[in-house]
Design a protein around this motif. Structure first.
Motif, PDB file in Angstrom:
ATOM      1  N   LEU A 182       5.288   5.455  11.195  1.00  0.00           N
ATOM      2  CA  LEU A 182       6.154   4.265  11.233  1.00  0.00           C
ATOM      3  C   LEU A 182       7.624   4.626  11.391  1.00  0.00           C
ATOM      4  O   LEU A 182       8.414   3.843  11.919  1.00  0.00           O
ATOM      5  CB  LEU A 182       5.962   3.416   9.964  1.00  0.00           C
ATOM      6  CG  LEU A 182       4.627   2.681   9.845  1.00  0.00           C
ATOM      7  CD1 LEU A 182       4.569   1.880   8.553  1.00  0.00           C
ATOM      8  CD2 LEU A 182       4.396   1.769  11.035  1.00  0.00           C
ATOM      9  N   TYR A 218       5.856   5.703  -1.415  1.00  0.00           N
ATOM     10  CA  TYR A 218       6.776   5.710  -0.268  1.00  0.00           C
ATOM     11  C   TYR A 218       7.728   4.525  -0.351  1.00  0.00           C
ATOM     12  O   TYR A 218       7.331   3.418  -0.703  1.00  0.00           O
ATOM     13  CB  TYR A 218       5.995   5.652   1.050  1.00  0.00           C
ATOM     14  CG  TYR A 218       5.134   6.868   1.276  1.00  0.00           C
ATOM     15  CD1 TYR A 218       5.686   8.067   1.717  1.00  0.00           C
ATOM     16  CD2 TYR A 218       3.769   6.831   1.023  1.00  0.00           C
ATOM     17  CE1 TYR A 218       4.890   9.192   1.901  1.00  0.00           C
ATOM     18  CE2 TYR A 218       2.968   7.951   1.213  1.00  0.00           C
ATOM     19  CZ  TYR A 218       3.539   9.126   1.651  1.00  0.00           C
ATOM     20  OH  TYR A 218       2.755  10.236   1.833  1.00  0.00           O
ATOM     21  N   PHE A 232      -1.939   7.285   4.030  1.00  0.00           N
ATOM     22  CA  PHE A 232      -0.592   6.729   3.876  1.00  0.00           C
ATOM     23  C   PHE A 232       0.525   7.703   4.282  1.00  0.00           C
ATOM     24  O   PHE A 232       1.570   7.285   4.765  1.00  0.00           O
ATOM     25  CB  PHE A 232      -0.397   6.216   2.447  1.00  0.00           C
ATOM     26  CG  PHE A 232      -1.138   4.937   2.191  1.00  0.00           C
ATOM     27  CD1 PHE A 232      -0.638   3.719   2.630  1.00  0.00           C
ATOM     28  CD2 PHE A 232      -2.371   4.955   1.558  1.00  0.00           C
ATOM     29  CE1 PHE A 232      -1.337   2.539   2.422  1.00  0.00           C
ATOM     30  CE2 PHE A 232      -3.084   3.777   1.336  1.00  0.00           C
ATOM     31  CZ  PHE A 232      -2.562   2.568   1.767  1.00  0.00           C
ATOM     32  N   GLY A 233       0.285   8.988   4.058  1.00  0.00           N
ATOM     33  CA  GLY A 233       1.290   9.982   4.471  1.00  0.00           C
ATOM     34  C   GLY A 233       1.494   9.967   5.980  1.00  0.00           C
ATOM     35  O   GLY A 233       2.627   9.957   6.479  1.00  0.00           O
ATOM     36  N   LEU A 289       0.662   7.502   7.957  1.00  0.00           N
ATOM     37  CA  LEU A 289       1.179   6.187   8.348  1.00  0.00           C
ATOM     38  C   LEU A 289       2.702   6.135   8.177  1.00  0.00           C
ATOM     39  O   LEU A 289       3.422   5.677   9.077  1.00  0.00           O
ATOM     40  CB  LEU A 289       0.522   5.086   7.503  1.00  0.00           C
ATOM     41  CG  LEU A 289       1.104   3.681   7.669  1.00  0.00           C
ATOM     42  CD1 LEU A 289       0.934   3.176   9.101  1.00  0.00           C
ATOM     43  CD2 LEU A 289       0.443   2.686   6.700  1.00  0.00           C
ATOM     44  N   TYR A 290       3.171   6.620   7.040  1.00  0.00           N
ATOM     45  CA  TYR A 290       4.611   6.592   6.757  1.00  0.00           C
ATOM     46  C   TYR A 290       5.380   7.367   7.840  1.00  0.00           C
ATOM     47  O   TYR A 290       6.385   6.886   8.360  1.00  0.00           O
ATOM     48  CB  TYR A 290       4.870   7.198   5.370  1.00  0.00           C
ATOM     49  CG  TYR A 290       6.312   7.186   4.956  1.00  0.00           C
ATOM     50  CD1 TYR A 290       6.932   5.999   4.572  1.00  0.00           C
ATOM     51  CD2 TYR A 290       7.063   8.356   4.952  1.00  0.00           C
ATOM     52  CE1 TYR A 290       8.272   5.986   4.197  1.00  0.00           C
ATOM     53  CE2 TYR A 290       8.397   8.352   4.575  1.00  0.00           C
ATOM     54  CZ  TYR A 290       8.996   7.166   4.198  1.00  0.00           C
ATOM     55  OH  TYR A 290      10.315   7.154   3.826  1.00  0.00           O
ATOM     56  N   VAL A 308       9.569   1.778   1.328  1.00  0.00           N
ATOM     57  CA  VAL A 308       9.535   1.026   2.594  1.00  0.00           C
ATOM     58  C   VAL A 308      10.040  -0.395   2.380  1.00  0.00           C
ATOM     59  O   VAL A 308       9.972  -0.930   1.271  1.00  0.00           O
ATOM     60  CB  VAL A 308       8.106   0.945   3.194  1.00  0.00           C
ATOM     61  CG1 VAL A 308       7.661   2.275   3.748  1.00  0.00           C
ATOM     62  CG2 VAL A 308       7.108   0.423   2.175  1.00  0.00           C
ATOM     63  N   MET A 332       1.695   4.224  -3.059  1.00  0.00           N
ATOM     64  CA  MET A 332       1.509   5.654  -2.845  1.00  0.00           C
ATOM     65  C   MET A 332       2.832   6.422  -2.976  1.00  0.00           C
ATOM     66  O   MET A 332       2.894   7.616  -2.705  1.00  0.00           O
ATOM     67  CB  MET A 332       0.918   5.897  -1.443  1.00  0.00           C
ATOM     68  CG  MET A 332      -0.449   5.280  -1.246  1.00  0.00           C
ATOM     69  SD  MET A 332      -1.681   5.808  -2.461  1.00  0.00           S
ATOM     70  CE  MET A 332      -1.871   7.517  -2.017  1.00  0.00           C
ATOM     71  N   GLY A 370       0.831  -1.210   0.000  1.00  0.00           N
ATOM     72  CA  GLY A 370       0.000   0.000   0.000  1.00  0.00           C
ATOM     73  C   GLY A 370       0.857   1.249   0.000  1.00  0.00           C
ATOM     74  O   GLY A 370       0.618   2.193  -0.753  1.00  0.00           O
ATOM     75  N   LEU A 371       1.880   1.249   0.871  1.00  0.00           N
ATOM     76  CA  LEU A 371       2.763   2.423   0.959  1.00  0.00           C
ATOM     77  C   LEU A 371       3.557   2.617  -0.335  1.00  0.00           C
ATOM     78  O   LEU A 371       3.715   3.739  -0.815  1.00  0.00           O
ATOM     79  CB  LEU A 371       3.720   2.257   2.153  1.00  0.00           C
ATOM     80  CG  LEU A 371       3.074   2.530   3.520  1.00  0.00           C
ATOM     81  CD1 LEU A 371       3.865   1.875   4.637  1.00  0.00           C
ATOM     82  CD2 LEU A 371       2.953   4.033   3.779  1.00  0.00           C
ATOM     83  N   TYR A 379       6.762  -5.093   5.263  1.00  0.00           N
ATOM     84  CA  TYR A 379       6.029  -4.751   6.486  1.00  0.00           C
ATOM     85  C   TYR A 379       4.610  -5.309   6.353  1.00  0.00           C
ATOM     86  O   TYR A 379       3.791  -4.772   5.623  1.00  0.00           O
ATOM     87  CB  TYR A 379       6.003  -3.221   6.629  1.00  0.00           C
ATOM     88  CG  TYR A 379       5.604  -2.709   7.985  1.00  0.00           C
ATOM     89  CD1 TYR A 379       6.566  -2.334   8.921  1.00  0.00           C
ATOM     90  CD2 TYR A 379       4.271  -2.572   8.350  1.00  0.00           C
ATOM     91  CE1 TYR A 379       6.204  -1.846  10.166  1.00  0.00           C
ATOM     92  CE2 TYR A 379       3.899  -2.093   9.591  1.00  0.00           C
ATOM     93  CZ  TYR A 379       4.875  -1.724  10.484  1.00  0.00           C
ATOM     94  OH  TYR A 379       4.528  -1.233  11.729  1.00  0.00           O
TER      95      TYR A 379
END
Lengths: 170, 163
Positions: free
Chosen positions: B100, A85, B93-94, B96-97, A87, A83, A79-80, A90
């Motif tokens: 984390l 990001y 998501f912003g 969440l990132y 990562v 979008m 998901g990240l 996870y």
């Protein structure tokens, strides 16, 4: 004479006790040096040198071995990434036993957001981490004596799952 | 005298063991009047209307909604699942990132969700996490601001649902 006798007895006591003390110390040092979980933490955490996929497979195997059913796996990393990001891996595994979940939602609907249980697996540096909330933190919230043994059993299961998943091989 | 010395040695041994293994014989203390980790409110609407209102409020608060899941889904066969227990899952998501980066273990309580339950008498309950109380279990002071933000998001969503 009396003093000498007592000194001898003290030495004897020391000789009996010291091996236990040394063993206890070595055990504590061994646990700490391997970075294994401290099982009264509110968030249980273990690290392993297994790669992510092996760890995920180990966790699933341990859950099934303890008669938990895996409801689904949430790929937070995907998901990240979608979008934009960056990562590492996870993922969260949702699991439970239907009879227990039903008992909890019937008696204590307020626990619903914690159900099914969740176990997190993620990459942290060159290790893979496995983490889960200690269910015992919910004990004072529900204040239900009938559930105390259940919370303790779940915690025991979760500690065992973390230990087995981080130390055993597939 | 002999008894005293033996007792002293044993006491010293117990104290030392407890010093070196501080968690060996302890459990999480039960805090009386602990702040609840979840909050709930009775919905003035029926189950379907409540679900619809929660979904709309989540989207209007700038969250992405995941496909809904029944609470029991995956734990039993599809025919036995209680369809009056629905979990509406969502994520920003912003946020969440960022969260984390502060606390990697946060996944043990992810994703954001609101559970809608219909009781036997038809009363519908909306249940969600108390983000600020739950943040405390991580013992990470840097998480406080993020938790406060999430708590405000939940509050805004609930205000909209109950309007």
């Amino acid at each position: 004479m009396r003093i000498i006798l007592n000194t001898r007895l003290s030495s004897l006591s020391l000789r009996l006790i010291m091996p236990w003390f040394v063993a206890s110390f070595l055990l504590a040092f061994s646990v700490a040096s391997h970075g294994k979980l401290i099982d009264d933490d509110k968030i249980l955490l273990a690290h392993t040198s297994h790669d992510f996929d092996t760890t995920l497979a180990m966790v699933k195997k341990q859950l099934v071995a303890k008669n938990y059913k895996i409801a689904h796996v949430q790929h937070c990393d995907n998901g990240l990434k979608k979008m934009g990001y960056e990562v590492d891996k996870y993922q969260v595994v949702f699991f439970g036993r239907i009879d227990e979940v039903r008992e909890l939602t019937t008696k204590h609907a307020e626990l619903a957001p914690f159900l099914p249980f969740k176990i997190l697996i993620y990459v942290e540096g060159d290790k893979t981490a496995i983490s889960i909330m200690n269910p015992e933190i919910l004990k004072p919230i529900v204040a239900d004596e009938a559930l105390v043994a259940k919370f303790e059993q779940w915690k025991h299961d979760f500690v065992d799952i973390l230990e087995q998943s981080s130390t055993s091989s597939l | 005298m002999r008894i005293r010395i033996d007792r002293l040695l044993i006491t010293t041994f117990v104290v030392l063991v407890n010093l070196f293994i501080p968690n060996a014989f302890s459990a999480i203390p039960i805090e009386k009047n602990a702040e609840p980790f979840t909050l709930s409110v009775d919905s003035p609407y029926n189950f379907d209307e409540t679900v619809k209102r929660v979904q709309e409020a989540v989207i209007s608060n700038d969250f992405r909604v995941f496909p809904d899941r029944y609470l029991e889904q995956g734990l039993t066969d599809d025919f036995s699942v209680n369809e009056r227990q629905l979990v509406i899952r969502f994520c920003h998501f912003g946020k969440l990132y960022k969260a984390l980066k502060i606390e990697p273990r946060l996944g043990v309580v992810l994703p954001c969700k609101i559970t809608v339950l219909e009781e036997e008498d038809g009363q519908v309950q909306i249940i969600y996490i108390n983000a600020e109380a739950l943040a405390n279990v991580f013992d990470n002071k840097h998480l406080a601001t993020e938790a406060q933000g999430i708590a405000e998001n939940y509050s805004d969503i609930l205000d909209e649902v109950l309007l």
